[in-house]
Design an enzyme around this catalytic site. Sequence first.
Site, mmCIF file in Angstrom:
data_model
loop_
_atom_site.group_PDB
_atom_site.id
_atom_site.type_symbol
_atom_site.label_atom_id
_atom_site.label_comp_id
_atom_site.label_asym_id
_atom_site.label_seq_id
_atom_site.Cartn_x
_atom_site.Cartn_y
_atom_site.Cartn_z
ATOM 1 C CB SER A 109 41.198 41.093 14.562
ATOM 2 O OG SER A 109 40.984 40.561 13.394
ATOM 3 C CG HIS A 142 41.300 25.945 12.246
ATOM 4 N ND1 HIS A 142 40.357 26.120 11.655
ATOM 5 C CD2 HIS A 142 42.148 26.765 12.665
ATOM 6 C CE1 HIS A 142 40.412 27.517 11.377
ATOM 7 N NE2 HIS A 142 41.627 27.970 11.753
ATOM 8 C CE LYS A 146 39.339 27.001 15.626
ATOM 9 N NZ LYS A 146 39.737 27.988 16.504
#
Length: 255
Positions: A109, A142, A146
């Site tokens: 996932s 985010h 990141k």
Amino acid sequence: MVNIFLNGCCGRMGKAIAALCENNPDYKIVAGGDIIENSNYGFPVYTSLNECTEDFDVIIDFSNAKAVPGVLEFALNRNKPFICCTTALSDETVASILEASDKIAVFKSANMSLGINMMVELAKQATRILYPEFDIEIVEAHHNRKLDAPSGTAMMIASAIDQEIPDNIEYVYDRHSVNKARSKNEIGISSIRGGNIVGEHSAMFISDEEILTISHSAQTRDVFAKGALTAAKFMCGKEKGYFTMSDVIAQYIEK
């Protein structure tokens, strides 16, 4: 009790999973793997996975994309379910995970949060009802460390929405290079980076008269660790096949 081999145990997410398991009788980490040696855990940590002699029920991998092929080979050699929580995988690695599902149980996932995967299911339902009268935009935010944009989760949401639409859909990123009116067969995807935002995602369904927003905000990284443990329990005892968080969600919906 689910006995776990935790790869990437010395990373941020690995430490979060280990902390959650310390006082939880439902889970036990019997061994871990990492490029960093660590004797502070109550379980052995191997820099070479083949040195592991402990038995376990499942493998949870929260490492990096380059390490995944080796962990997958380890899972195949031990004939154990493999839960891949690592993101930014190459097409070749994704294909090898899918191929491995013919021999062992694999779980993958782009986001291990139960909440975000519930959001995806709701977005799919909204798309079936509201498209094409409503325009669809996805916004994600985010932390400033990141590397990838848009996030893998944003692309997971976009792909899930796309599957519910019969038209050929075009993804438009941030619209900075698009000098034209928006067409109906677009999904806009925008990214924000700043501070220490754990992860925020919104799917906006916009008409001339109203706006429906389905959103999810992760407050701590424990949501991803808890999701990985939920997946471990779900995968325990499965012999082969390809599974995602949608399969975990489905068992609650079907009750």
